[in-house]
Write a protein that holds these residues in place. Structure first.
Motif, mmCIF file in Angstrom:
data_model
loop_
_atom_site.group_PDB
_atom_site.id
_atom_site.type_symbol
_atom_site.label_atom_id
_atom_site.label_comp_id
_atom_site.label_asym_id
_atom_site.label_seq_id
_atom_site.Cartn_x
_atom_site.Cartn_y
_atom_site.Cartn_z
ATOM 1 N N GLN A 56 57.359 34.789 36.564
ATOM 2 C CA GLN A 56 56.370 35.757 36.094
ATOM 3 C C GLN A 56 57.030 37.056 35.645
ATOM 4 O O GLN A 56 56.665 37.634 34.620
ATOM 5 C CB GLN A 56 55.355 36.051 37.193
ATOM 6 C CG GLN A 56 54.421 34.900 37.497
ATOM 7 C CD GLN A 56 53.398 35.246 38.565
ATOM 8 O OE1 GLN A 56 52.516 36.054 38.352
ATOM 9 N NE2 GLN A 56 53.525 34.644 39.728
ATOM 10 N N TRP A 87 54.393 44.407 40.286
ATOM 11 C CA TRP A 87 53.320 44.999 41.090
ATOM 12 C C TRP A 87 51.985 44.314 40.813
ATOM 13 O O TRP A 87 51.157 44.176 41.697
ATOM 14 C CB TRP A 87 53.226 46.496 40.816
ATOM 15 C CG TRP A 87 52.281 47.203 41.734
ATOM 16 C CD1 TRP A 87 51.099 47.807 41.414
ATOM 17 C CD2 TRP A 87 52.432 47.371 43.151
ATOM 18 N NE1 TRP A 87 50.510 48.341 42.526
ATOM 19 C CE2 TRP A 87 51.302 48.089 43.615
ATOM 20 C CE3 TRP A 87 53.408 46.988 44.062
ATOM 21 C CZ2 TRP A 87 51.132 48.419 44.946
ATOM 22 C CZ3 TRP A 87 53.238 47.311 45.395
ATOM 23 C CH2 TRP A 87 52.101 48.024 45.833
ATOM 24 N N ARG A 88 51.819 43.881 39.570
ATOM 25 C CA ARG A 88 50.590 43.172 39.219
ATOM 26 C C ARG A 88 50.456 41.888 40.036
ATOM 27 O O ARG A 88 49.350 41.508 40.439
ATOM 28 C CB ARG A 88 50.588 42.849 37.722
ATOM 29 C CG ARG A 88 49.214 42.405 37.180
ATOM 30 C CD ARG A 88 49.255 42.193 35.680
ATOM 31 N NE ARG A 88 49.738 43.388 34.992
ATOM 32 C CZ ARG A 88 50.858 43.446 34.289
ATOM 33 N NH1 ARG A 88 51.617 42.378 34.156
ATOM 34 N NH2 ARG A 88 51.225 44.569 33.706
ATOM 35 N N THR A 89 51.584 41.216 40.296
ATOM 36 C CA THR A 89 51.513 39.990 41.103
ATOM 37 C C THR A 89 51.107 40.315 42.537
ATOM 38 O O THR A 89 50.435 39.526 43.194
ATOM 39 C CB THR A 89 52.856 39.231 41.115
ATOM 40 O OG1 THR A 89 53.849 39.978 41.849
ATOM 41 C CG2 THR A 89 53.366 38.977 39.705
ATOM 42 N N ARG A 119 49.077 42.787 43.415
ATOM 43 C CA ARG A 119 47.648 43.105 43.399
ATOM 44 C C ARG A 119 46.788 41.871 43.149
ATOM 45 O O ARG A 119 45.712 41.736 43.726
ATOM 46 C CB ARG A 119 47.362 44.153 42.325
ATOM 47 C CG ARG A 119 48.041 45.501 42.558
ATOM 48 C CD ARG A 119 47.647 46.523 41.506
ATOM 49 N NE ARG A 119 46.211 46.782 41.546
ATOM 50 C CZ ARG A 119 45.579 47.530 40.655
ATOM 51 N NH1 ARG A 119 46.249 48.085 39.662
ATOM 52 N NH2 ARG A 119 44.280 47.736 40.747
ATOM 53 N N GLU A 120 47.277 40.973 42.280
ATOM 54 C CA GLU A 120 46.480 39.815 41.892
ATOM 55 C C GLU A 120 46.721 38.601 42.788
ATOM 56 O O GLU A 120 45.857 37.724 42.874
ATOM 57 C CB GLU A 120 46.762 39.455 40.438
ATOM 58 C CG GLU A 120 46.349 40.545 39.450
ATOM 59 C CD GLU A 120 46.704 40.209 38.018
ATOM 60 O OE1 GLU A 120 47.365 39.158 37.797
ATOM 61 O OE2 GLU A 120 46.338 40.990 37.113
ATOM 62 N N GLN A 121 47.886 38.537 43.419
ATOM 63 C CA GLN A 121 48.221 37.391 44.268
ATOM 64 C C GLN A 121 48.732 37.861 45.632
ATOM 65 O O GLN A 121 49.835 37.500 46.044
ATOM 66 C CB GLN A 121 49.284 36.537 43.584
ATOM 67 C CG GLN A 121 48.928 36.082 42.177
ATOM 68 C CD GLN A 121 50.148 35.625 41.410
ATOM 69 O OE1 GLN A 121 50.980 34.883 41.919
ATOM 70 N NE2 GLN A 121 50.283 36.071 40.172
ATOM 71 N N PRO A 122 47.962 38.683 46.338
ATOM 72 C CA PRO A 122 48.447 39.199 47.617
ATOM 73 C C PRO A 122 48.742 38.105 48.630
ATOM 74 O O PRO A 122 49.662 38.237 49.442
ATOM 75 C CB PRO A 122 47.294 40.101 48.094
ATOM 76 C CG PRO A 122 46.079 39.575 47.384
ATOM 77 C CD PRO A 122 46.585 39.132 46.042
ATOM 78 N N SER A 170 50.063 35.198 48.153
ATOM 79 C CA SER A 170 51.394 34.626 47.920
ATOM 80 C C SER A 170 52.477 35.531 48.496
ATOM 81 O O SER A 170 53.438 35.059 49.113
ATOM 82 C CB SER A 170 51.632 34.421 46.420
ATOM 83 O OG SER A 170 50.756 33.453 45.896
ATOM 84 N N THR A 190 55.131 46.788 48.890
ATOM 85 C CA THR A 190 54.329 45.574 49.059
ATOM 86 C C THR A 190 53.755 45.491 50.471
ATOM 87 O O THR A 190 52.572 45.177 50.657
ATOM 88 C CB THR A 190 55.178 44.321 48.774
ATOM 89 O OG1 THR A 190 55.650 44.365 47.427
ATOM 90 C CG2 THR A 190 54.368 43.053 48.986
ATOM 91 N N ARG A 232 50.939 47.853 50.794
ATOM 92 C CA ARG A 232 49.765 47.349 50.066
ATOM 93 C C ARG A 232 49.034 46.293 50.886
ATOM 94 O O ARG A 232 47.795 46.276 50.947
ATOM 95 C CB ARG A 232 50.218 46.749 48.730
ATOM 96 C CG ARG A 232 49.151 45.969 47.971
ATOM 97 C CD ARG A 232 48.124 46.874 47.359
ATOM 98 N NE ARG A 232 47.052 46.117 46.703
ATOM 99 C CZ ARG A 232 46.079 46.683 45.996
ATOM 100 N NH1 ARG A 232 46.035 47.981 45.849
ATOM 101 N NH2 ARG A 232 45.140 45.942 45.447
ATOM 102 N N GLU A 263 44.927 52.670 46.541
ATOM 103 C CA GLU A 263 45.223 52.554 45.110
ATOM 104 C C GLU A 263 45.899 53.806 44.541
ATOM 105 O O GLU A 263 46.906 53.725 43.844
ATOM 106 C CB GLU A 263 43.930 52.273 44.329
ATOM 107 C CG GLU A 263 43.322 50.906 44.585
ATOM 108 C CD GLU A 263 43.993 49.818 43.771
ATOM 109 O OE1 GLU A 263 44.839 50.144 42.917
ATOM 110 O OE2 GLU A 263 43.674 48.638 43.996
#
Length: 207
Positions: free
Chosen positions: A70, A93-95, A97-100, A102, A168, A171, A177
């Protein structure tokens, strides 16, 4: 289930293990539970991976491969050094937020591996792969843009990964945010400054 060749069964079991451990946690990921998740005999898991640790190793490798793929796809062509680092950090960072789930699973597996001698090689391979890919992306961006690196690419990669792991964890455990965005900007700025030699390193006692 009908007979399935081992080459097809392996990715099915890895996918089932990821789904199960994401939902129930690493500690619950026994070979019996993973077999039940896919609807196969427990012996099938042992035949395919040998041991539970072998299955965990395969899961770590798959998660690492997916994450690296990715980020590599997000690498911009023709952008400046600062923009490249910023884009890669934003993609990673998007991964988060979108795939926490994983990232949480990978973190759990890492902690589990630290306590498991049978997984020490898999953990070392994971860390080496992520560091090597990050260092390569940094070096390629520097070469393409004519940006001299004040530190070795691997050192910059380790700094980047250490900071990103911290963001991470925050988060996952205590999301905010607005604070996260500010910290991400400051972190990327520090990485770029370190690479360019604009970051003054404070003397820290060796012990």
């Amino acid at each position: 289930m009908a007979h399935v060749p081992a080459a097809e069964r392996r990715p099915q079991l890895i996918k089932a293990a990821i789904a199960y451990m994401t939902r129930e946690g690493v500690a619950a990921g026994s070979t019996r539970a993973i077999a039940a998740e896919l609807g196969v005999a427990q012996a099938t898991v042992h035949y395919t991976f040998g041991t539970k640790e072998g299955l965990y190793r395969a899961v770590m490798e798959q998660l690492t491969h997916d994450l690296i793929a990715q980020v590599e796809r997000a690498a911009p062509a023709g952008a400046g050094f600062e923009e490249t680092v910023s884009t890669l950090a934003a993609a990673l960072w998007r991964t988060v937020r979108e795939q926490p789930a994983s990232h949480q699973l990978l973190t759990e597996l890492t902690m589990f591996a630290l306590r498991s001698p049978a997984l020490s090689e898999a953990l070392e391979s994971h860390n080496r792969s992520v560091t090597e890919v990050t260092a390569r992306l940094v070096a390629e961006a520097a070469e393409r843009t004519g940006q001299p690196l004040a530190q070795p690419a691997e050192t910059i990669a380790r700094f980047f990964l250490a900071g990103f792991d911290g963001l991470t964890t925050q988060r996952l455990s205590h999301p905010d945010e607005e604070a996260e965005h500010t910290c991400l900007q400051a972190f990327v700025s520090a990485v770029v400054a370190m690479a360019a030699g604009r970051l003054d390193l404070v003397s820290v006692p060796a012990s």
